[in-house]
Design an enzyme around this catalytic site. Structure first.
Site, PDB file in Angstrom:
ATOM      1  N   TRP A 105       3.809  51.967  71.469  1.00  0.00           N
ATOM      2  CA  TRP A 105       3.592  51.952  72.915  1.00  0.00           C
ATOM      3  C   TRP A 105       3.905  50.589  73.520  1.00  0.00           C
ATOM      4  O   TRP A 105       4.639  50.494  74.516  1.00  0.00           O
ATOM      5  CB  TRP A 105       2.143  52.335  73.217  1.00  0.00           C
ATOM      6  CG  TRP A 105       1.805  52.385  74.671  1.00  0.00           C
ATOM      7  CD1 TRP A 105       1.979  53.424  75.529  1.00  0.00           C
ATOM      8  CD2 TRP A 105       1.204  51.334  75.459  1.00  0.00           C
ATOM      9  NE1 TRP A 105       1.532  53.103  76.788  1.00  0.00           N
ATOM     10  CE2 TRP A 105       1.050  51.817  76.770  1.00  0.00           C
ATOM     11  CE3 TRP A 105       0.785  50.035  75.167  1.00  0.00           C
ATOM     12  CZ2 TRP A 105       0.503  51.041  77.791  1.00  0.00           C
ATOM     13  CZ3 TRP A 105       0.235  49.258  76.194  1.00  0.00           C
ATOM     14  CH2 TRP A 105       0.092  49.775  77.485  1.00  0.00           C
ATOM     15  N   ASP A 106       3.347  49.507  72.955  1.00  0.00           N
ATOM     16  CA  ASP A 106       3.551  48.194  73.569  1.00  0.00           C
ATOM     17  C   ASP A 106       4.986  47.713  73.398  1.00  0.00           C
ATOM     18  O   ASP A 106       5.534  47.040  74.282  1.00  0.00           O
ATOM     19  CB  ASP A 106       2.560  47.161  73.022  1.00  0.00           C
ATOM     20  CG  ASP A 106       2.405  47.227  71.525  1.00  0.00           C
ATOM     21  OD1 ASP A 106       3.053  48.074  70.885  1.00  0.00           O
ATOM     22  OD2 ASP A 106       1.615  46.424  70.989  1.00  0.00           O
TER      23      ASP A 106
END
Length: 625
Positions: free
Chosen positions: A200-201
């Site tokens: 995600w990041d």
């Protein structure tokens, strides 16, 4: 389901809060209390006491973390607890917590406090000051390279190198758990990011660069704490596939227009036909065509065409059992396109095209898409294995098994056509093995549907103890449950089975008509029986991905058993095999190209449609929560 954040209703906004710090927590009962205390003390050192909040994004924990978080939220109004009864994944937990946060500066870091907290002020002020939209700590800056054990350092270096190369990122460290986002950057990127776990990041940073957000990467002091979470399941299956998925979405799909798609389809046609010349002598094909009755060849092609709507009906019935109602015409076109791809690429790589089409154009999740393909393949193999078995019983009853034993021992030779005993045995072993595996697979799926124990979860758990296992297992669970939905329902099983029999009956009838087109003059009953066996064994044999479209293995099997079991010369049997496969491949390729045109399978259009589908799915998920 999620419950409101402890300490205040989720919809309430607190005036004066500028910075929201989110702590993603999964089974952190031993460390969470100290982490919250250190975070509060550090924030107080450079921010007013009422200018920040700390949110514990507790992600479906099964230890005492929820009770501890509730207690801290009750004792300090600046602490909030975001609870989830189910695993959201690290990215999912962060996203939901950021959405509920009150601050305009959104911060998160790992709860093990591996990054020195003296860097927190720099991280916050980079974004809070308005100078940058995103800030991230880095363990790989030249002036301050972190000392990491090989089991962590090597995978991290490789991972970041792949991200920089494939995704054209200018950053050195994408996974350091020490990041900050402006509210504007988060709100812009959250709907673009598809991963909800470890990637995600990274995806936020990569897409943030593509959007032109100002990003600050700065060196941090970092010390590894706790056991490593690097493992085969997470890093190979998860992260690698996400890099490829993002690369495809950002770098490849935008360049594929309708014109490019049409050109690729035509090129695919030429390539598929050209590949046939690698396994079959073109002069033989021309010689065969010169001896055939063109009317009967056209009839054979027409009969084979009739099997394709039946494939669409069968696929529709399979999807119906999985809860998806789709149009037969669309599904037939999708099958045409994927089967055309299978003619070109080995290992049935074209099947992924169909999974993509039904996902992008109809919103059917990839696990269900691939499960529906697996169900279809299982029924195909069961049907042709059953057909071969029935004929084999008939041969045994008439004393013809000795002919099969002879051809297995000696091969086939006649005129200029010769098939070695080794090739014959290879075909026979592959065909028998595939048939046994297909039958065993169906029984295994049916039995597992009645088992109380989750065999998937326990099996995958043996290969990884990381929390990412839950994410992987959820996908595999959906895949297996979709298989069980059809295999465990007698009515559905029968309906799909009947369709499969009809499809392969037409396949055999096509081969019989081709034989008549070549002028074969033998007892029709014998011809049909032998054709059933030859076509069945040939199709079982070509499952082994030794050549695109199974070209070669099918011809060997058809030639050998037609020559051994019917009074047909090896040369005539090979000619029939060549023409039969050519007719079927030609129908497939033409249907595939026409389907590309009629369905307008432009990846540019598919990107927009899949994005709308993704947005609707997110909205529904948020409404349900």
């Amino acid at each position: 389901m999620e419950r409101p954040i402890a300490g205040r209703p989720a919809a309430t906004s607190t005036a004066g809060v500028e910075v929201s710090v989110v702590l993603p927590a999964y089974n952190e009962e031993r460390t969470i209390e100290n982490t919250v205390r250190v975070t509060l003390e550090t924030l107080e050192s450079f921010l007013p006491a009422d200018a920040f909040e700390v949110i514990i994004a507790e992600d479906g924990c099964d230890d005492r973390t929820p009770e501890i978080a509730d207690q801290m939220a009750a004792e300090d109004s600046r602490v909030r607890h975001f609870h989830s009864d189910r695993r959201l994944g690290r990215g999912g937990a962060l996203e939901h917590a950021f959405e509920a946060a009150d601050g305009e500066t959104l911060v998160y870091f790992d709860t093990d406090l591996a990054t020195d907290m003296r860097h927190l002020e720099e991280l916050v002020e980079c974004v809070r000051s308005g100078e940058y939209d995103i800030a991230t700590g880095s363990r790989w800056m030249p002036e301050n390279v972190a000392h990491r054990p090989a089991e962590r350092g090597v995978p991290s270096r490789v991972y970041n190198t792949l991200v920089r190369f494939f995704l054209r990122s200018d950053l050195r460290d994408h996974q350091c758990g020490f990041k900050a986002f402006s509210r504007e950057a988060f709100d812009t990127l959250r709907y673009e990011v598809e991963d909800n776990h470890w990637f995600w990041d990274t995806e936020m940073l990569v897409r943030g660069q593509r959007y032109g957000f100002r990003i600050r990467e700065f060196a941090v002091d970092w010390e590894p704490k706790g056991d490593t979470k690097v493992d085969l399941v997470r890093d190979v299956l998860g992260m690698g596939s996400q890099i490829l998925r993002t690369w495809w979405q950002l770098s490849v799909r935008p360049r594929i227009t309708r014109r490019v798609t049409i050109f690729a389809g035509l090129l695919l046609t030429v390539f598929a036909l050209a590949l046939m010349t690698l396994y079959i002598d073109p002069s033989e094909v021309l010689a065969v065509l010169g001896q055939t009755d063109p009317t009967l060849v056209a009839v054979a092609a027409a009969v084979y065409v009739l099997s394709w709507p039946l494939r669409g009906v069968r696929y529709r019935d399979i999807l119906n059992e999985l809860g998806y109602r789709e149009n037969t015409g669309f599904l037939t076109g999708a099958i045409f396109i994927s089967q055309t791809g299978n003619l070109v690429f080995p290992a049935r790589a074209g099947d992924a095209v169909r999974a993509y089409i039904v996902k992008a154009r109809r919103g059917i999740p990839y696990p269900s898409g691939f499960a529906s393909l697996a169900i279809e393949r299982v029924f195909d193999l069961l049907t042709i294995a059953g057909m071969a078995g029935v004929v084999l019983v008939g041969l045994a009853a008439t004393g013809s098994l000795s002919d099969i034993a002879t051809v297995l021992a000696n091969g086939v030779s006649g005129g200029e056509v010769s098939v070695s005993p080794e090739d014959v045995r290879t075909v026979a072993y592959v065909a028998a093995g595939v048939g046994i595996v297909a039958i065993a697979g169906v029984f295994g799926i049916a039995l597992s549907a009645r088992a109380d124990r989750n065999l998937v979860r326990s099996t995958v758990g043996r290969f990884s103890s990381d929390s990412y296992v839950e994410y992987v297992v959820d996908i595999i669970d959906q895949f297996v449950s979709d298989l069980q939905a059809v295999a465990g329902d007698r009515t559905a099983f029968s309906r799909v089975g009947v369709s499969s029999v009809a499809i392969w009956m037409l396949d055999v009838v096509t081969a019989v008509i081709v034989l008549f087109a070549l002028g074969v003059d033998i007892d029709p009953v014998v011809l049909v029986g032998v054709s059933f066996f030859a076509v069945s064994v040939g199709n079982l044999a070509k499952v082994l991905p030794l050549s695109p479209g199974g070209i070669g293995l099918y011809e060997i099997a058809f030639t050998v058993f037609m020559a051994a079991l019917a009074p047909i010369s090896p040369a005539m049997a090979l000619a029939a095999a060549v023409l039969d496969h050519a007719v079927k491949n030609a129908v497939t390729v033409v249907g595939g190209v026409l389907s590309m045109l009629l369905l307008n399978v432009s990846l540019t259009t598919a990107v927009e449609e899949s994005r709308e589908i993704s947005d609707r799915e997110r909205e529904l998920a948020e409404t349900d929560s």
